[in-house]
Enzyme design. Structure first.
Site, PDB file in Angstrom:
ATOM      1  N   CYS A   9      51.795  45.208  43.116  1.00  0.00           N
ATOM      2  CA  CYS A   9      51.618  45.933  44.374  1.00  0.00           C
ATOM      3  C   CYS A   9      52.481  45.259  45.433  1.00  0.00           C
ATOM      4  O   CYS A   9      53.398  44.500  45.094  1.00  0.00           O
ATOM      5  CB  CYS A   9      50.144  46.018  44.774  1.00  0.00           C
ATOM      6  N   ASN A  12      50.163  41.612  46.568  1.00  0.00           N
ATOM      7  CA  ASN A  12      49.510  40.888  45.470  1.00  0.00           C
ATOM      8  C   ASN A  12      48.232  40.177  45.925  1.00  0.00           C
ATOM      9  O   ASN A  12      47.863  39.132  45.378  1.00  0.00           O
ATOM     10  CB  ASN A  12      50.484  39.901  44.793  1.00  0.00           C
ATOM     11  N   CYS A  14      45.487  42.530  47.119  1.00  0.00           N
ATOM     12  CA  CYS A  14      44.437  43.564  47.062  1.00  0.00           C
ATOM     13  C   CYS A  14      44.472  44.333  45.744  1.00  0.00           C
ATOM     14  O   CYS A  14      43.676  44.070  44.840  1.00  0.00           O
ATOM     15  CB  CYS A  14      44.559  44.541  48.229  1.00  0.00           C
ATOM     16  N   ARG A  15      45.400  45.308  45.627  1.00  0.00           N
ATOM     17  CA  ARG A  15      45.339  46.238  44.499  1.00  0.00           C
ATOM     18  C   ARG A  15      45.680  45.612  43.151  1.00  0.00           C
ATOM     19  O   ARG A  15      44.933  45.794  42.172  1.00  0.00           O
ATOM     20  CB  ARG A  15      46.248  47.438  44.766  1.00  0.00           C
ATOM     21  N   SER A  16      46.816  44.910  43.072  1.00  0.00           N
ATOM     22  CA  SER A  16      47.209  44.428  41.733  1.00  0.00           C
ATOM     23  C   SER A  16      46.305  43.316  41.198  1.00  0.00           C
ATOM     24  O   SER A  16      45.996  43.331  39.999  1.00  0.00           O
ATOM     25  CB  SER A  16      48.694  44.049  41.667  1.00  0.00           C
ATOM     26  N   ASP A 120      46.371  51.841  49.636  1.00  0.00           N
ATOM     27  CA  ASP A 120      46.279  50.400  49.891  1.00  0.00           C
ATOM     28  C   ASP A 120      45.086  50.092  50.794  1.00  0.00           C
ATOM     29  O   ASP A 120      45.093  50.422  51.988  1.00  0.00           O
ATOM     30  CB  ASP A 120      47.572  49.934  50.550  1.00  0.00           C
TER      31      ASP A 120
HETATM   32  P1  4NP Z   1      48.299  44.975  48.403  1.00  0.00           P
HETATM   33  O1  4NP Z   1      47.898  45.161  49.955  1.00  0.00           O
HETATM   34  O2  4NP Z   1      49.743  45.409  48.271  1.00  0.00           O
HETATM   35  O3  4NP Z   1      47.382  45.899  47.687  1.00  0.00           O
HETATM   36  O4  4NP Z   1      48.093  43.518  48.081  1.00  0.00           O
HETATM   37  C1  4NP Z   1      48.569  44.523  51.007  1.00  0.00           C
HETATM   38  C2  4NP Z   1      48.184  43.259  51.361  1.00  0.00           C
HETATM   39  C3  4NP Z   1      48.779  42.641  52.455  1.00  0.00           C
HETATM   40  C4  4NP Z   1      49.771  43.307  53.163  1.00  0.00           C
HETATM   41  C5  4NP Z   1      50.150  44.586  52.783  1.00  0.00           C
HETATM   42  C6  4NP Z   1      49.553  45.179  51.708  1.00  0.00           C
HETATM   43  N1  4NP Z   1      50.363  42.702  54.294  1.00  0.00           N
HETATM   44  O5  4NP Z   1      51.072  43.401  55.050  1.00  0.00           O
HETATM   45  O6  4NP Z   1      50.164  41.500  54.511  1.00  0.00           O
END
Ligand code: 4NP
Length: 148
Positions: A9, A12, A14-16, A120
């Site tokens: 994702c 890295n 949340c989702r993955s 997300d």
């Molecule tokens: P992920 O979500 O891609 O599912 O891990 C996010 C986590 C943090 C951020 C963006 C997306 N960020 O902008 O810090």
């Protein structure tokens, strides 16, 4: 048949990592990892609210640490799974010449749901909705790769 699966994702956190934890619990013998297309959270544990929502369903994510997706991952894994189209574009941008490792959307494995990405939860704040979709896609993926 795919043996090693990498979930990818953006951050890295949340989702993955949630996909990794859910898939691991369904297929404990599978070799899985997760990575982010951005380096924003390298070394960080999964996001607190994501961990909390996952823990409420019995998934422990506390041991995971964010890392960057790199070109070498194409050689190290048999299947790469992105959470959305942007992830897949960022993944494909690093594909080494001649490499044929499949890179697919996670939602491809939950075709009945009618979603073309995992929203997300870092932005939507819907951690349970993300986990619902991740659980369905993980079940579909386990069925497709039932030899794992
Ligand atoms: P992920 O979500 O891609 O599912 O891990 C996010 C986590 C943090 C951020 C963006 C997306 N960020 O902008 O810090």
């Amino acid at each position: 048949m795919a043996g090693k699966i990498l979930f990818v994702c953006l951050g890295n956190i949340c989702r993955s990592p949630a996909a990794e934890a859910v898939f691991c619990s369904l297929a404990p013998k599978a070799q899985v990892d997760s990575a982010g297309t951005s380096g924003w959270h390298i070394g960080d544990p999964p996001y607190g609210p994501m961990q909390k929502a996952a823990k409420a369903r019995g998934y422990d994510m506390s041991h995971l640490k964010a890392r960057l997706f790199i070109a070498d991952d194409f050689d190290q894994f048999d299947l790469i799974i992105g959470m959305d189209d942007k992830n897949l574009r960022d993944i494909e941008a690093l594909r080494p010449e001649g490499n044929a490792t499949p890179a697919r959307l996670f939602t491809d494995y939950a075709p009945g749901v009618g979603m073309d990405h995992v929203p997300d939860p870092y932005y939507t704040r819907d951690f349970d909705g993300a986990l619902d979709l991740i659980e369905l896609a993980a079940e579909g993926l386990v069925k497709e790769f039932s030899t794992l």
